[in-house]
Design an enzyme around this catalytic site. Structure first.
Site, PDB file in Angstrom:
ATOM      1  N   ASP A 230      30.942  67.136  36.728  1.00 39.63           N
ATOM      2  CA  ASP A 230      31.580  66.774  35.449  1.00 39.63           C
ATOM      3  C   ASP A 230      30.602  66.774  34.282  1.00 39.63           C
ATOM      4  OD1 ASP A 230      33.959  66.364  36.866  1.00 39.63           O
ATOM      5  OD2 ASP A 230      33.423  64.282  37.282  1.00 39.63           O
TER       6      ASP A 230
ATOM      7  N   LYS B 117      30.482  71.842  32.558  1.00 38.86           N
ATOM      8  CA  LYS B 117      30.317  73.257  32.942  1.00 38.86           C
ATOM      9  C   LYS B 117      31.442  74.111  32.371  1.00 38.86           C
ATOM     10  CE  LYS B 117      30.485  71.889  37.196  1.00 38.86           C
ATOM     11  NZ  LYS B 117      30.451  70.418  37.038  1.00 38.86           N
TER      12      LYS B 117
ATOM     13  N   GLY C  23      37.354  69.990  38.414  1.00 39.21           N
ATOM     14  CA  GLY C  23      38.243  69.883  37.258  1.00 39.21           C
ATOM     15  C   GLY C  23      37.406  70.231  36.046  1.00 39.21           C
ATOM     16  N   HIS C  24      37.639  71.395  35.470  1.00 35.97           N
ATOM     17  CA  HIS C  24      36.805  71.875  34.368  1.00 35.97           C
ATOM     18  C   HIS C  24      37.631  71.906  33.081  1.00 35.97           C
ATOM     19  CE1 HIS C  24      33.786  74.021  37.261  1.00 35.97           C
ATOM     20  NE2 HIS C  24      33.989  72.761  37.534  1.00 35.97           N
TER      21      HIS C  24
ATOM     22  N   GLN D  40      31.130  71.263  40.848  1.00 30.34           N
ATOM     23  CA  GLN D  40      30.392  70.061  41.264  1.00 30.34           C
ATOM     24  C   GLN D  40      28.973  70.067  40.660  1.00 30.34           C
ATOM     25  OE1 GLN D  40      32.181  71.796  44.233  1.00 30.34           O
ATOM     26  NE2 GLN D  40      33.847  70.745  43.216  1.00 30.34           N
TER      27      GLN D  40
END
Ligand code: GDP
Ligand code: IMO
Ligand code: MG
Length: 430
Positions: A13, A16, A40-41, A224
Protein backbone atom coordinates in the site's frame (compact mmCIF):
# COMPACT_ATOMS: atom_id res chain seq x y z
CA UNK A 1 14.19 -0.81 -24.94
CA UNK A 2 13.71 -0.02 -21.25
CA UNK A 3 12.43 -2.38 -18.60
CA UNK A 4 11.41 -0.74 -15.33
CA UNK A 5 10.09 -2.48 -12.24
CA UNK A 6 7.98 -0.72 -9.60
CA UNK A 7 7.96 -2.46 -6.23
CA UNK A 8 6.65 -1.87 -2.74
CA UNK A 9 9.42 -1.36 -0.20
CA UNK A 10 7.43 -1.80 3.00
CA UNK A 11 4.40 -3.95 3.88
CA UNK A 12 2.34 -2.91 0.85
CA UNK A 13 0.00 0.00 0.00
CA UNK A 14 2.91 2.37 -0.62
CA UNK A 15 1.28 4.01 -3.66
CA UNK A 16 2.44 1.66 -6.42
CA UNK A 17 -0.84 2.17 -8.30
CA UNK A 18 -0.40 5.95 -8.46
CA UNK A 19 3.18 5.65 -9.75
CA UNK A 20 2.27 2.96 -12.30
CA UNK A 21 -0.56 5.08 -13.66
CA UNK A 22 1.73 8.12 -13.68
CA UNK A 23 4.48 6.43 -15.65
CA UNK A 24 2.15 4.23 -17.74
CA UNK A 25 1.99 6.48 -20.82
CA UNK A 26 5.79 6.22 -21.21
CA UNK A 27 5.59 2.43 -21.72
CA UNK A 28 4.27 0.13 -24.44
CA UNK A 29 3.52 -2.76 -22.13
CA UNK A 30 2.50 -2.66 -18.46
CA UNK A 31 2.61 -5.94 -16.55
CA UNK A 32 1.41 -7.25 -13.19
CA UNK A 33 3.68 -10.18 -12.37
CA UNK A 34 2.60 -11.70 -9.02
CA UNK A 35 -0.13 -11.73 -6.42
CA UNK A 36 -3.81 -11.53 -7.13
CA UNK A 37 -6.82 -9.77 -5.72
CA UNK A 38 -5.11 -9.43 -2.34
CA UNK A 39 -3.65 -6.30 -3.97
CA UNK A 40 -5.61 -3.07 -4.05
CA UNK A 41 -4.04 -0.35 -6.17
CA UNK A 42 -5.54 3.12 -6.26
CA UNK A 43 -5.42 5.58 -9.13
CA UNK A 44 -6.84 9.09 -8.73
CA UNK A 45 -7.08 11.11 -11.88
CA UNK A 46 -9.35 13.86 -13.21
CA UNK A 47 -11.29 13.84 -9.94
CA UNK A 48 -12.15 10.12 -10.17
CA UNK A 49 -10.77 7.36 -7.97
CA UNK A 50 -10.27 3.85 -9.35
CA UNK A 51 -9.33 0.79 -7.33
CA UNK A 52 -7.74 -2.14 -9.13
CA UNK A 53 -7.24 -5.54 -7.54
CA UNK A 54 -6.14 -7.54 -10.55
CA UNK A 55 -5.92 -5.20 -13.51
CA UNK A 56 -2.62 -3.41 -14.07
CA UNK A 57 -2.93 0.22 -12.98
CA UNK A 58 -2.29 1.51 -16.52
CA UNK A 59 -5.47 -0.13 -17.81
CA UNK A 60 -7.09 3.28 -18.31
CA UNK A 61 -4.74 3.96 -21.24
CA UNK A 62 -6.38 2.09 -24.15
CA UNK A 63 -3.29 2.37 -26.35
CA UNK A 64 -1.06 0.67 -23.78
CA UNK A 65 -1.13 -3.12 -23.60
CA UNK A 66 -1.69 -4.41 -20.07
CA UNK A 67 -0.69 -7.96 -19.24
CA UNK A 68 -1.56 -10.06 -16.22
CA UNK A 69 1.46 -12.30 -16.49
CA UNK A 70 2.06 -15.95 -15.64
CA UNK A 71 3.18 -15.27 -12.06
CA UNK A 72 -0.24 -14.00 -11.03
CA UNK A 73 -3.13 -15.86 -9.41
CA UNK A 74 -6.48 -14.82 -10.83
CA UNK A 75 -9.95 -15.06 -9.38
CA UNK A 76 -12.06 -15.06 -12.56
CA UNK A 77 -15.17 -13.68 -10.84
CA UNK A 78 -13.22 -10.72 -9.46
CA UNK A 79 -11.60 -10.09 -12.82
CA UNK A 80 -14.94 -10.16 -14.60
CA UNK A 81 -16.26 -7.61 -12.08
CA UNK A 82 -13.35 -5.28 -12.78
CA UNK A 83 -13.83 -5.59 -16.54
CA UNK A 84 -17.58 -5.07 -16.18
CA UNK A 85 -17.00 -1.92 -14.12
CA UNK A 86 -14.76 -0.42 -16.79
CA UNK A 87 -17.19 -1.39 -19.56
CA UNK A 88 -20.05 0.27 -17.68
CA UNK A 89 -18.00 3.46 -17.35
CA UNK A 90 -17.09 3.30 -21.02
CA UNK A 91 -13.43 2.97 -20.10
CA UNK A 92 -12.79 -0.51 -21.44
CA UNK A 93 -10.08 -0.28 -24.07
CA UNK A 94 -9.78 -4.00 -24.86
CA UNK A 95 -6.10 -3.67 -23.98
CA UNK A 96 -5.90 -6.52 -21.45
CA UNK A 97 -4.10 -9.80 -22.01
CA UNK A 98 -3.74 -12.67 -19.53
CA UNK A 99 -0.82 -15.11 -19.44
CA UNK A 100 -1.99 -18.66 -20.04
CA UNK A 101 0.06 -20.01 -17.11
CA UNK A 102 -1.45 -17.66 -14.52
CA UNK A 103 -3.27 -19.78 -11.96
CA UNK A 104 -6.97 -19.62 -11.24
CA UNK A 105 -8.08 -18.85 -7.73
CA UNK A 106 -10.93 -21.31 -7.22
CA UNK A 107 -13.80 -21.04 -4.72
CA UNK A 108 -12.21 -23.80 -2.62
CA UNK A 109 -9.04 -21.72 -2.29
CA UNK A 110 -11.03 -18.87 -0.80
CA UNK A 111 -12.89 -21.19 1.55
CA UNK A 112 -9.63 -22.87 2.63
CA UNK A 113 -8.06 -19.46 3.28
CA UNK A 114 -11.00 -18.54 5.54
CA UNK A 115 -11.10 -21.88 7.34
CA UNK A 116 -7.36 -21.93 7.93
CA UNK A 117 -7.38 -18.41 9.36
CA UNK A 118 -10.18 -19.49 11.68
CA UNK A 119 -8.27 -22.60 12.70
CA UNK A 120 -5.18 -20.54 13.51
CA UNK A 121 -7.25 -18.31 15.82
CA UNK A 122 -4.88 -15.99 17.73
CA UNK A 123 -2.00 -16.99 15.43
CA UNK A 124 -3.86 -16.07 12.23
CA UNK A 125 -1.87 -14.31 9.49
CA UNK A 126 -4.60 -11.75 8.93
CA UNK A 127 -4.85 -12.59 5.22
CA UNK A 128 -7.10 -10.78 2.80
CA UNK A 129 -9.10 -14.05 2.46
CA UNK A 130 -8.75 -13.93 -1.29
CA UNK A 131 -7.51 -17.53 -1.48
CA UNK A 132 -3.97 -16.45 -2.34
CA UNK A 133 -2.02 -18.81 -0.07
CA UNK A 134 -4.03 -21.95 -0.98
CA UNK A 135 -3.83 -21.10 -4.69
CA UNK A 136 -0.05 -20.65 -4.70
CA UNK A 137 0.26 -23.79 -2.54
CA UNK A 138 -1.63 -25.75 -5.22
CA UNK A 139 0.55 -24.23 -7.95
CA UNK A 140 3.69 -25.51 -6.26
CA UNK A 141 2.08 -28.84 -5.37
CA UNK A 142 1.23 -29.13 -9.08
CA UNK A 143 -2.47 -29.24 -8.34
CA UNK A 144 -3.36 -25.88 -9.84
CA UNK A 145 -5.65 -24.92 -12.68
CA UNK A 146 -4.16 -22.45 -15.13
CA UNK A 147 -6.04 -19.78 -17.06
CA UNK A 148 -4.95 -21.49 -20.28
CA UNK A 149 -6.88 -24.60 -19.19
CA UNK A 150 -10.07 -22.65 -19.97
CA UNK A 151 -9.24 -23.19 -23.64
CA UNK A 152 -9.20 -26.99 -23.25
CA UNK A 153 -12.58 -27.87 -21.73
CA UNK A 154 -12.41 -31.66 -21.66
CA UNK A 155 -8.92 -31.75 -20.14
CA UNK A 156 -10.03 -29.08 -17.66
CA UNK A 157 -13.01 -31.14 -16.57
CA UNK A 158 -10.84 -34.18 -16.03
CA UNK A 159 -8.28 -32.23 -14.03
CA UNK A 160 -11.00 -30.63 -11.92
CA UNK A 161 -12.26 -34.13 -11.11
CA UNK A 162 -8.89 -35.16 -9.67
CA UNK A 163 -8.26 -31.95 -7.75
CA UNK A 164 -11.77 -31.45 -6.38
CA UNK A 165 -11.86 -34.96 -4.97
CA UNK A 166 -8.79 -34.12 -2.90
CA UNK A 167 -10.13 -30.70 -1.85
CA UNK A 168 -13.42 -32.17 -0.67
CA UNK A 169 -11.59 -34.84 1.33
CA UNK A 170 -9.43 -32.15 2.92
CA UNK A 171 -12.37 -29.90 3.68
CA UNK A 172 -14.18 -32.73 5.41
CA UNK A 173 -11.21 -34.39 7.08
CA UNK A 174 -9.29 -31.36 8.33
CA UNK A 175 -11.95 -28.70 8.70
CA UNK A 176 -15.07 -30.86 9.18
CA UNK A 177 -16.70 -28.92 6.35
CA UNK A 178 -19.75 -30.79 5.10
CA UNK A 179 -20.57 -29.12 1.80
CA UNK A 180 -18.46 -30.73 -0.93
CA UNK A 181 -17.80 -28.90 -4.19
CA UNK A 182 -19.40 -30.29 -7.31
CA UNK A 183 -17.11 -30.66 -10.30
CA UNK A 184 -20.01 -29.79 -12.61
CA UNK A 185 -20.80 -26.58 -10.75
CA UNK A 186 -17.19 -25.40 -10.79
CA UNK A 187 -16.75 -26.42 -14.42
CA UNK A 188 -19.92 -24.60 -15.57
CA UNK A 189 -18.83 -21.40 -13.82
CA UNK A 190 -15.40 -21.59 -15.41
CA UNK A 191 -16.91 -22.14 -18.85
CA UNK A 192 -19.09 -19.04 -18.39
CA UNK A 193 -16.03 -17.01 -17.35
CA UNK A 194 -14.17 -18.39 -20.38
CA UNK A 195 -16.62 -16.66 -22.73
CA UNK A 196 -15.14 -13.28 -21.72
CA UNK A 197 -11.68 -14.29 -20.52
CA UNK A 198 -10.82 -16.95 -23.11
CA UNK A 199 -10.16 -14.47 -25.95
CA UNK A 200 -7.78 -12.52 -23.69
CA UNK A 201 -5.50 -15.47 -22.98
CA UNK A 202 -2.05 -15.25 -24.57
CA UNK A 203 1.40 -16.66 -24.07
CA UNK A 204 2.82 -14.35 -21.44
CA UNK A 205 6.40 -15.08 -22.44
CA UNK A 206 5.74 -14.51 -26.13
CA UNK A 207 3.98 -11.21 -25.39
CA UNK A 208 6.74 -9.89 -23.16
CA UNK A 209 9.57 -11.18 -25.34
CA UNK A 210 7.89 -9.80 -28.43
CA UNK A 211 7.82 -6.31 -26.94
CA UNK A 212 11.39 -6.53 -25.69
CA UNK A 213 12.69 -7.82 -29.00
CA UNK A 214 10.97 -4.97 -30.86
CA UNK A 215 12.79 -2.52 -28.59
CA UNK A 216 9.62 -1.49 -26.74
CA UNK A 217 9.54 -0.32 -23.15
CA UNK A 218 8.03 -2.48 -20.43
CA UNK A 219 6.81 -1.44 -16.99
CA UNK A 220 6.34 -4.14 -14.36
CA UNK A 221 3.98 -3.30 -11.50
CA UNK A 222 4.67 -5.18 -8.30
CA UNK A 223 2.02 -5.95 -5.72
CA UNK A 224 2.41 -6.04 -1.93
CA UNK A 225 5.85 -5.06 -0.59
CA UNK A 226 9.24 -6.61 0.09
CA UNK A 227 8.47 -7.20 3.76
CA UNK A 228 5.58 -9.45 2.65
CA UNK A 229 7.83 -11.55 0.38
CA UNK A 230 7.49 -15.24 1.17
CA UNK A 231 11.26 -15.66 1.59
CA UNK A 232 12.56 -12.17 2.40
CA UNK A 233 9.70 -10.80 4.49
CA UNK A 234 8.54 -11.23 8.05
CA UNK A 235 7.65 -14.91 7.71
CA UNK A 236 5.14 -16.40 8.46
CA UNK A 237 3.23 -13.10 8.37
CA UNK A 238 3.78 -12.65 4.65
CA UNK A 239 1.96 -13.31 1.41
CA UNK A 240 2.66 -16.40 -0.71
CA UNK A 241 4.54 -14.89 -3.64
CA UNK A 242 7.82 -13.19 -4.44
CA UNK A 243 7.15 -9.51 -4.01
CA UNK A 244 10.79 -8.50 -4.45
CA UNK A 245 11.91 -7.06 -7.79
CA UNK A 246 13.37 -10.40 -8.89
CA UNK A 247 9.77 -11.66 -8.88
CA UNK A 248 9.25 -9.60 -12.03
CA UNK A 249 11.61 -11.96 -13.87
CA UNK A 250 10.06 -15.10 -12.41
CA UNK A 251 6.55 -13.91 -13.16
CA UNK A 252 7.07 -12.70 -16.72
CA UNK A 253 9.98 -14.38 -18.43
CA UNK A 254 12.01 -11.17 -18.55
CA UNK A 255 15.62 -12.07 -17.84
CA UNK A 256 17.46 -10.50 -14.91
CA UNK A 257 19.95 -8.78 -17.20
CA UNK A 258 17.16 -7.00 -19.09
CA UNK A 259 15.95 -4.93 -16.14
CA UNK A 260 17.19 -1.36 -16.38
CA UNK A 261 15.61 0.33 -13.38
CA UNK A 262 13.95 -0.71 -10.18
CA UNK A 263 11.85 1.95 -8.48
CA UNK A 264 11.09 1.27 -4.84
CA UNK A 265 8.01 2.94 -3.41
CA UNK A 266 7.87 3.87 0.25
CA UNK A 267 5.56 6.00 2.31
CA UNK A 268 7.12 8.74 4.43
CA UNK A 269 5.85 6.66 7.35
CA UNK A 270 4.92 2.97 7.61
CA UNK A 271 1.69 1.00 7.54
CA UNK A 272 0.83 -2.64 7.84
CA UNK A 273 -2.46 -4.53 7.48
CA UNK A 274 -2.78 -7.94 9.04
CA UNK A 275 -0.77 -9.42 11.88
CA UNK A 276 2.94 -9.62 12.59
CA UNK A 277 5.77 -7.56 13.97
CA UNK A 278 5.85 -3.76 13.46
CA UNK A 279 8.67 -2.17 15.47
CA UNK A 280 7.73 1.49 14.88
CA UNK A 281 3.95 1.06 15.28
CA UNK A 282 2.15 3.98 16.92
CA UNK A 283 -1.01 3.11 18.77
CA UNK A 284 -1.81 6.60 20.12
CA UNK A 285 -2.68 10.03 18.75
CA UNK A 286 0.07 10.25 16.11
CA UNK A 287 -0.89 6.84 14.68
CA UNK A 288 -4.50 8.01 14.51
CA UNK A 289 -3.39 11.21 12.76
CA UNK A 290 -1.66 9.10 10.10
CA UNK A 291 -4.66 6.77 9.71
CA UNK A 292 -7.21 9.54 9.41
CA UNK A 293 -5.17 11.94 7.25
CA UNK A 294 -3.80 9.13 5.11
CA UNK A 295 -7.16 7.32 4.85
CA UNK A 296 -5.32 4.22 5.96
CA UNK A 297 -8.03 1.64 5.49
CA UNK A 298 -7.39 -1.44 3.32
CA UNK A 299 -8.28 -1.00 -0.36
CA UNK A 300 -9.30 -4.67 -0.59
CA UNK A 301 -10.68 -5.41 2.85
CA UNK A 302 -11.49 -2.01 4.41
CA UNK A 303 -9.50 -3.01 7.52
CA UNK A 304 -7.85 -0.13 9.42
CA UNK A 305 -4.15 -0.15 8.64
CA UNK A 306 -1.68 -0.10 11.51
CA UNK A 307 0.49 3.05 11.29
CA UNK A 308 3.96 3.99 12.53
CA UNK A 309 7.10 5.96 11.74
CA UNK A 310 9.28 5.36 8.70
CA UNK A 311 11.78 2.61 9.49
CA UNK A 312 15.12 3.19 7.79
CA UNK A 313 16.59 -0.10 9.00
CA UNK A 314 13.87 -1.96 7.13
CA UNK A 315 13.95 0.38 4.14
CA UNK A 316 17.72 0.00 3.69
CA UNK A 317 17.19 -3.76 3.70
CA UNK A 318 14.29 -3.82 1.23
CA UNK A 319 15.96 -1.41 -1.21
CA UNK A 320 19.01 -3.68 -1.24
CA UNK A 321 17.01 -6.87 -1.75
CA UNK A 322 15.06 -5.22 -4.56
CA UNK A 323 18.19 -3.66 -6.07
CA UNK A 324 16.45 -0.28 -6.26
CA UNK A 325 18.01 2.32 -8.49
CA UNK A 326 15.58 5.01 -7.29
CA UNK A 327 12.98 5.62 -4.65
CA UNK A 328 9.57 7.27 -4.77
CA UNK A 329 8.57 8.72 -1.39
CA UNK A 330 4.80 8.95 -1.02
CA UNK A 331 2.13 10.33 1.28
CA UNK A 332 4.47 12.99 2.65
CA UNK A 333 1.46 15.32 3.01
CA UNK A 334 0.03 12.99 5.66
CA UNK A 335 2.76 14.22 8.02
CA UNK A 336 1.72 17.89 7.55
CA UNK A 337 1.09 19.64 10.84
CA UNK A 338 3.05 17.24 13.07
CA UNK A 339 5.38 19.12 15.44
CA UNK A 340 7.97 16.36 15.28
CA UNK A 341 8.60 13.75 12.61
CA UNK A 342 10.60 10.65 13.52
CA UNK A 343 12.34 7.84 11.67
CA UNK A 344 13.87 4.64 12.97
CA UNK A 345 17.63 4.97 12.44
CA UNK A 346 18.75 1.78 14.21
CA UNK A 347 17.62 -0.91 16.61
CA UNK A 348 18.59 -1.80 20.14
CA UNK A 349 18.48 -5.35 21.45
CA UNK A 350 18.97 -6.21 25.12
CA UNK A 351 20.07 -2.62 25.79
CA UNK A 352 22.79 -2.33 23.13
CA UNK A 353 22.80 -1.30 19.48
CA UNK A 354 21.95 -4.26 17.30
CA UNK A 355 22.94 -5.09 13.79
CA UNK A 356 20.15 -6.90 12.03
CA UNK A 357 21.42 -10.12 10.56
CA UNK A 358 18.11 -11.31 9.18
CA UNK A 359 14.67 -9.85 8.77
CA UNK A 360 12.15 -12.15 10.34
CA UNK A 361 9.18 -11.84 12.61
CA UNK A 362 11.17 -13.48 15.43
CA UNK A 363 14.26 -11.30 15.09
CA UNK A 364 12.37 -8.02 14.77
CA UNK A 365 10.16 -8.84 17.73
CA UNK A 366 13.26 -8.67 19.93
CA UNK A 367 14.34 -5.24 18.65
CA UNK A 368 13.55 -1.84 20.04
CA UNK A 369 13.66 1.04 17.56
CA UNK A 370 15.99 3.98 18.10
CA UNK A 371 14.56 7.16 16.58
CA UNK A 372 16.01 10.21 14.86
CA UNK A 373 13.83 13.31 15.30
CA UNK A 374 13.07 16.12 12.87
CA UNK A 375 11.21 19.39 13.23
CA UNK A 376 7.90 18.99 11.41
CA UNK A 377 6.38 21.37 8.87
CA UNK A 378 3.08 23.19 8.75
CA UNK A 379 1.62 22.40 5.34
CA UNK A 380 -0.52 21.99 3.42
CA UNK A 381 2.10 20.88 0.89
CA UNK A 382 -0.16 19.17 -1.67
CA UNK A 383 -0.21 22.22 -3.95
CA UNK A 384 3.56 22.30 -4.43
CA UNK A 385 4.79 21.38 -7.91
CA UNK A 386 8.52 21.89 -7.45
CA UNK A 387 11.01 21.24 -4.70
CA UNK A 388 11.52 25.01 -4.24
CA UNK A 389 7.91 25.32 -3.07
CA UNK A 390 8.38 22.82 -0.24
CA UNK A 391 9.05 23.81 3.39
CA UNK A 392 12.78 23.63 4.27
CA UNK A 393 12.05 21.24 7.17
CA UNK A 394 10.54 18.77 4.69
CA UNK A 395 13.46 19.08 2.27
CA UNK A 396 15.83 18.37 5.18
CA UNK A 397 13.80 15.27 6.05
CA UNK A 398 13.88 13.99 2.46
CA UNK A 399 17.62 14.71 2.11
CA UNK A 400 18.27 12.80 5.33
CA UNK A 401 16.27 9.76 4.19
CA UNK A 402 18.03 9.78 0.83
CA UNK A 403 21.45 9.93 2.42
CA UNK A 404 20.63 7.19 4.92
CA UNK A 405 19.27 4.71 2.38
CA UNK A 406 21.82 5.52 -0.32
CA UNK A 407 19.26 5.55 -3.15
CA UNK A 408 18.20 8.73 -4.99
CA UNK A 409 14.67 9.87 -4.20
CA UNK A 410 13.26 11.12 -7.49
CA UNK A 411 9.54 11.31 -6.90
CA UNK A 412 7.80 12.99 -4.00
CA UNK A 413 4.10 12.25 -3.78
CA UNK A 414 2.15 14.95 -1.96
CA UNK A 415 -1.41 13.72 -2.41
CA UNK A 416 -3.41 10.89 -4.00
CA UNK A 417 -4.05 12.77 -7.21
CA UNK A 418 -1.91 12.20 -10.29
CA UNK A 419 -0.88 15.87 -10.28
CA UNK A 420 0.06 16.05 -6.61
CA UNK A 421 3.58 15.02 -7.46
CA UNK A 422 6.99 16.68 -7.42
CA UNK A 423 9.91 15.32 -9.41
CA UNK A 424 13.33 16.07 -8.05
CA UNK A 425 15.82 16.79 -10.76
CA UNK A 426 16.44 14.77 -12.78
CA UNK A 427 12.97 13.24 -13.25
CA UNK A 428 13.07 9.48 -13.76
CA UNK A 429 14.13 9.09 -17.37
CA UNK A 430 12.64 6.18 -19.20
P1 GDP B 1 -0.76 0.48 -3.56
O1 GDP B 1 -1.34 -0.80 -3.11
O2 GDP B 1 0.72 0.54 -3.33
O3 GDP B 1 -1.11 0.85 -4.97
O4 GDP B 1 -1.39 1.59 -2.62
P2 GDP B 1 -2.94 1.72 -2.19
O5 GDP B 1 -3.70 2.24 -3.33
O6 GDP B 1 -3.41 0.46 -1.55
O7 GDP B 1 -2.83 2.74 -1.01
C1 GDP B 1 -2.34 4.02 -1.18
C2 GDP B 1 -3.43 5.01 -0.78
O8 GDP B 1 -2.87 6.28 -0.61
C3 GDP B 1 -4.49 5.19 -1.86
O9 GDP B 1 -5.69 5.55 -1.24
C4 GDP B 1 -3.94 6.35 -2.70
O10 GDP B 1 -4.95 7.08 -3.36
C5 GDP B 1 -3.33 7.19 -1.60
N1 GDP B 1 -2.15 7.96 -1.99
C6 GDP B 1 -1.17 7.65 -2.89
N2 GDP B 1 -0.20 8.59 -2.84
C7 GDP B 1 -0.59 9.49 -1.92
C8 GDP B 1 0.00 10.68 -1.40
O11 GDP B 1 1.09 11.09 -1.77
N3 GDP B 1 -0.71 11.35 -0.43
C9 GDP B 1 -1.91 10.92 0.05
N4 GDP B 1 -2.52 11.64 0.99
N5 GDP B 1 -2.49 9.81 -0.43
C10 GDP B 1 -1.83 9.10 -1.38
P1 IMO C 1 -0.95 -4.10 -2.29
O1 IMO C 1 -0.52 -4.62 -3.62
C1 IMO C 1 -0.99 -4.63 2.04
C2 IMO C 1 -1.08 -8.74 3.50
C3 IMO C 1 -2.32 -9.18 4.25
C4 IMO C 1 -1.71 -10.19 5.23
C5 IMO C 1 -0.63 -10.86 4.37
C6 IMO C 1 -1.06 -12.17 3.74
O2 IMO C 1 -2.23 -3.35 -2.31
O3 IMO C 1 0.17 -3.36 -1.63
P2 IMO C 1 -2.68 -12.74 1.69
O4 IMO C 1 -4.12 -12.44 1.49
O5 IMO C 1 -1.78 -12.19 0.64
O6 IMO C 1 -2.42 -14.20 1.95
O7 IMO C 1 -2.31 -11.99 3.07
O8 IMO C 1 -0.31 -9.93 3.34
N1 IMO C 1 -1.32 -8.18 2.16
C7 IMO C 1 -1.23 -6.88 1.87
N2 IMO C 1 -1.03 -5.81 2.67
N3 IMO C 1 -1.11 -4.46 0.71
C8 IMO C 1 -1.29 -5.52 -0.10
O9 IMO C 1 -1.28 -5.43 -1.44
C9 IMO C 1 -1.41 -6.79 0.47
N4 IMO C 1 -1.62 -8.04 -0.02
C10 IMO C 1 -1.56 -8.87 1.02
O10 IMO C 1 -2.92 -8.10 4.91
O11 IMO C 1 -1.06 -9.51 6.26
MG1 MG D 1 -2.87 -1.49 -1.81
Amino acid sequence: MTVVVIVGSQWGDEGKGKLTHYLGPDFDLVVRFQGGSNAGHTVKTHGETYKFNLLPSAILYPDRTCLMADGMVVNPARLLDEIKFLKKKNLWGDNLRIGSHAHLVMPYHILLDELEEKRLGGRAIGTTKQGIGPCYADKFARLGIQIGDLLHPSALRERLGTVVELKNAMLKGVYNHDEPYSVDGLYDNLMRAAETLGPLVVSSVETVRGHIEQGNSVLCEGAQGALLDVDYGTYPFVTSSHTVAAGACLGTGISVSEINKVIGVSKAYTTRVGNGVFPSELTGETGNHMRERGLEYGTTTGRPRRCGWLDLVLLRYTLKIHGCTELALTKIDVLDGLKTVKVVGSYRKNGSTSTITEISDRQLSQCEPVYEEFKGWEGPISGARSEEELPPELVRFVDFVEQEVGVPIRMLSLGPDHDETVWRIPKIQI
